[in-house]
Design an enzyme around this catalytic site. Structure first.
Site, PDB file in Angstrom:
ATOM      1  N   ASP A  29       0.844  -1.189   0.000  1.00  0.00           N
ATOM      2  CA  ASP A  29       0.000   0.000   0.000  1.00  0.00           C
ATOM      3  C   ASP A  29       0.878   1.237   0.000  1.00  0.00           C
ATOM      4  O   ASP A  29       1.803   1.350   0.806  1.00  0.00           O
ATOM      5  CB  ASP A  29      -0.914   0.022   1.228  1.00  0.00           C
ATOM      6  CG  ASP A  29      -1.931   1.135   1.110  1.00  0.00           C
ATOM      7  OD1 ASP A  29      -2.728   1.100   0.153  1.00  0.00           O
ATOM      8  OD2 ASP A  29      -1.912   2.070   1.944  1.00  0.00           O
ATOM      9  N   ARG A  64      40.985  -3.251  14.329  1.00  0.00           N
ATOM     10  CA  ARG A  64      40.625  -4.333  15.258  1.00  0.00           C
ATOM     11  C   ARG A  64      41.819  -4.760  16.107  1.00  0.00           C
ATOM     12  O   ARG A  64      42.061  -5.950  16.301  1.00  0.00           O
ATOM     13  CB  ARG A  64      40.110  -5.535  14.488  1.00  0.00           C
ATOM     14  CG  ARG A  64      38.920  -5.221  13.626  1.00  0.00           C
ATOM     15  CD  ARG A  64      38.289  -6.502  13.296  1.00  0.00           C
ATOM     16  NE  ARG A  64      37.386  -6.429  12.192  1.00  0.00           N
ATOM     17  CZ  ARG A  64      36.375  -7.264  12.049  1.00  0.00           C
ATOM     18  NH1 ARG A  64      36.143  -8.191  12.917  1.00  0.00           N
ATOM     19  NH2 ARG A  64      35.586  -7.159  11.023  1.00  0.00           N
TER      20      ARG A  64
END
Ligand SMILES: Cc1cn([C@H]2C[C@H](O)[C@@H](COP(=O)(O)OP(=O)(O)OP(=O)(O)O)O2)c(=O)[nH]c1=O
Length: 650
Positions: A88, A526
């Protein structure tokens, strides 16, 4: 042609588009999906004021459209589609929801409201998985919405009138069609264009991927049906009894029982069909929980297929039968055939005429020697992580303590000094980290514009995956990968061919004990989350001491307070939660890592003299910070430290 692999997974499913919109049909058919069109009869009359947001209204309407078709087909055909898709589209401006204009006057007032301003177009979508047991329809609804911001330029009265006379506004939300004449009204559009036209195709494919990888849902997949033509409009499903969707009638079909009085609305009837039933009956089948209970089996099947190099065997795209594959392993056919079928169910293999071939996903990531292979990561989990997790209970009961837990002792060999590791273990770990690093390298390299740097040093840069991405993005940049000699002795086999190789050099050394190579830009990816604060300060102060005025530090890591980006969509928030879950699970068996928040990383950089710290994300899991050094600073002398393998375990 089917570009989106998940669409292929639906090729044997009976898919129905519950929409009369020619645009939706056209957009969806572009995916190569085979589907049938059954326009919904749901009357779009839900109380807008009862919804907290306009998009909630669009999503609910989409859901009711799809449920109405699912119920009607189930009742009339006694054949239940596998999937019904409803959508919709609405336009919102100044808190108002605009749907399709009822007449020219209505179109005029809508377009006048939109004139010269920005508005939002929302499309709500519902994907309803259906199955039928004992004559009752069971449905599981996945719903989402997409927003596109559209701005109209200042339009003359005359132009609006002419546009309305063209007839185009009639069947379009907000009274315009961006894909046709209405495109002339639009100054800018931010977001998915197809979303405005009535169907957010990109988001739809992503949602399907989320639903079908990993393991496809059991319910809908167990259904069988005859294949249907690609496009077949069956507008007229019913209608012996006079059409219209009578709520009680559809309720009878969906729930297998008639509702006296028949005062219930269609929405209520369809809602109940959504099998959110409470009361005397058994609770809904806990599909999600069962998937969780069985999840480890799926992982192990994947690990085993990788260990046997099933995906390598199939990489040349010639489909092979189970007996052929079994004979390559010198194994009996039965077990191999079962493993192959499991891989099909997991979306890793395809099976046609009893022969198996790799899916796109497997070709891209599970073949051991392809560019973005995660084979090394899978093997690392198979050979190490799997065993660790089998001791989870012991680890939890023992709790953290000096030397961590008995499990932790076992675990530390994975992240500890690489000098203690066998060459094979180091290589395995490098393969695992290389696969992941390659997947994120480009996003990290382009997180900021680094073109003003001429030299970079990636400290603990392992196989050089990020270095290659930096060299590719910035052709003027010379990149040094600085890592322990015992790491660098293995990296040759990870080097791609190409021009960038000239921009990259590998230098052995320990960033805690040896002088850092000269560079404008230092990169730490890291690394910091492997170390406690004292070591982190030591390392940052060494970098700060080596960094020239105007030089920078690019810091890449995961953060513990990840909530997804600001204004995160539900999807992004879910991904952030999953990343948190992964870290929490790792924390159960590995020595706890020093997870820091984004603010802590920012403060760390500032404390060590880096200014103008900017931050952004690189993909789902990583945050990237860039700080620059305004003035020279003395390096703080450091205690020599034991070397270690500077790459994260996977
Ligand atoms: C804003 C805009 C809408 N539209 C269309 C998309 C939708 O078809 C329509 C909004 O009405 P909807 O009620 O969403 O859909 P529909 O009535 O066309 O079809 P169904 O209910 O059967 O699914 O407006 C455009 O085609 N272009 C545009 O620029």
């Amino acid at each position: 042609m089917v570009l989106c692999p998940v669409i292929r997974k639906l090729q044997h499913q009976w898919v129905v588009l519950a929409s009369a919109s020619p645009r939706r049909r056209e957009i969806l058919s572009q995916t190569g999906l085979r589907f049938e069109v059954v326009p919904s009869r749901f009357k779009e009359n839900l109380q807008k004021a009862s919804f907290p947001t306009p998009h909630a209204y669009a999503v609910e309407t989409a859901k009711q459209k799809a449920l109405e078709v699912a119920c009607r087909m189930h009742q009339k055909d006694l054949r239940t589609p596998d999937i019904v898709i409803g959508a919709d589209t609405i336009v919102t401006v100044g808190g108002l929801i605009l749907e399709k204009p009822v007449d020219k006057q209505d179109a005029y007032s809508m377009l006048s409201r939109l004139n010269g301003t920005e508005h939002s177009v929302f499309t709500g979508v519902a994907i309803v998985h259906c199955c039928s047991t004992d004559g009752r329809l069971h449905t599981e609804v996945t719903e989402f919405y997409e927003e596109t911001r559209v701005r109209f330029s200042e339009l003359s009265e005359e132009l609006l009138r002419e546009y309305i006379d063209s007839g185009e506004p009639t069947d379009k939300a907000g009274g315009y069609g961006i894909q046709a004449l209405g495109g002339m009204l639009v100054e800018s559009a931010h977001g998915d264009f197809l979303n405005v036209v009535g169907f957010p195709l990109n988001r739809f494919c992503r949602e399907l991927t989320r639903l079908y990888y990993p393991p496809p849902r059991e319910g809908p997949q167990q259904l069988t049906h005859d294949p249907l033509p690609a496009l077949d409009t069956r507008d007229n499903l019913s209608d012996a009894e006079g059409g219209g969707s009578d709520a009680a009638q559809s309720q009878e079909a969906c729930g297998g029982r008639a509702e006296a009085g028949g005062e219930r609305t269609q929405a209520e009837g369809a809602q109940e069909a959504a099998s959110n039933r409470t009361g005397d009956g058994p609770p809904p089948f806990p599909i999600g929980l069962l998937e969780l209970i069985d999840g480890f089996k799926a992982s192990k099947a994947l690990f085993t297929a990788c260990k046997l190099k099933v995906f390598d065997l199939l990489k040349d795209e010639t489909p092979l039968r189970a007996s052929e594959i079994a004979s390559r392993f010198g194994a009996p056919r039965g077990g191999v055939a079962q493993l192959l079928d499991v891989c099909v169910a997991l979306g890793l293999l395809e099976k046609t005429r009893r022969a198996y071939s790799n899916t796109d996903l497997a070709s891209r990531h599970l073949v051991s020697d392809v560019e973005y292979s995660l084979h090394g990561l899978v093997m690392h989990h198979n050979d190490h992580t799997w065993n660790l997790f089998s001791h989870l209970e012991r680890a939890i009961l023992a709790g953290p303590g000096p030397g961590h837990t008995s499990l932790g002792d076992k675990a530390t060999h994975l992240s500890q000094n690489s000098r203690d590791q066998s060459k094979e273990a180091t290589l395995g770990l490098l393969r695992a980290t290389h696969g992941l690093a390659k997947l994120t390298a480009r996003q990290v390299a382009t997180a900021f514009d680094l073109s003003w740097f001429t030299s970079a040093c990636h400290l603990g840069g392992c196989t050089g995956a990020l270095a290659h991405a930096l060299a590719r993005e910035y052709p003027r940049l010379q990149v040094t990968v600085f890592d322990l000699p015992e790491v660098l002795e293995h990296v040759a086999c990870f080097q791609p061919e190409g021009r960038q190789t000239e921009q990259i050099r590998f230098l052995p050394g320990d960033f805690f004990t040896e002088s850092l190579p000269d560079a404008d830009l230092y990169v730490l990816s890291r690394i910091l989350s492997d170390w406690e604060d004292d070591k982190v300060h030591e390392l940052l102060s060494r970098i700060s001491g080596s960094c020239k005025p105007g030089g920078g530090l690019l810091l890449v890591d995961t953060v513990w307070d990840e909530e997804g980006p600001e204004n995160a969509t539900v999807d992004e928030a879910r991904r952030a939660a999953r990343n948190g879950l992964r870290r929490a699970l790792d924390g159960l068996v590995w020595p706890p890592r020093a997870q820091r928040s984004l603010a802590e990383y920012r403060r760390l950089l500032q404390r060590h003299g880096f200014r103008d710290v900017a931050e952004t994300r690189a993909g789902d899991q990583l945050h990237v910070l860039l700080g620059t050094r305004p003035s020279p600073r003395e390096a703080v002398p450091t205690r020599p430290l034991r070397g270690r393998l500077h790459c994260r375990d996977a």
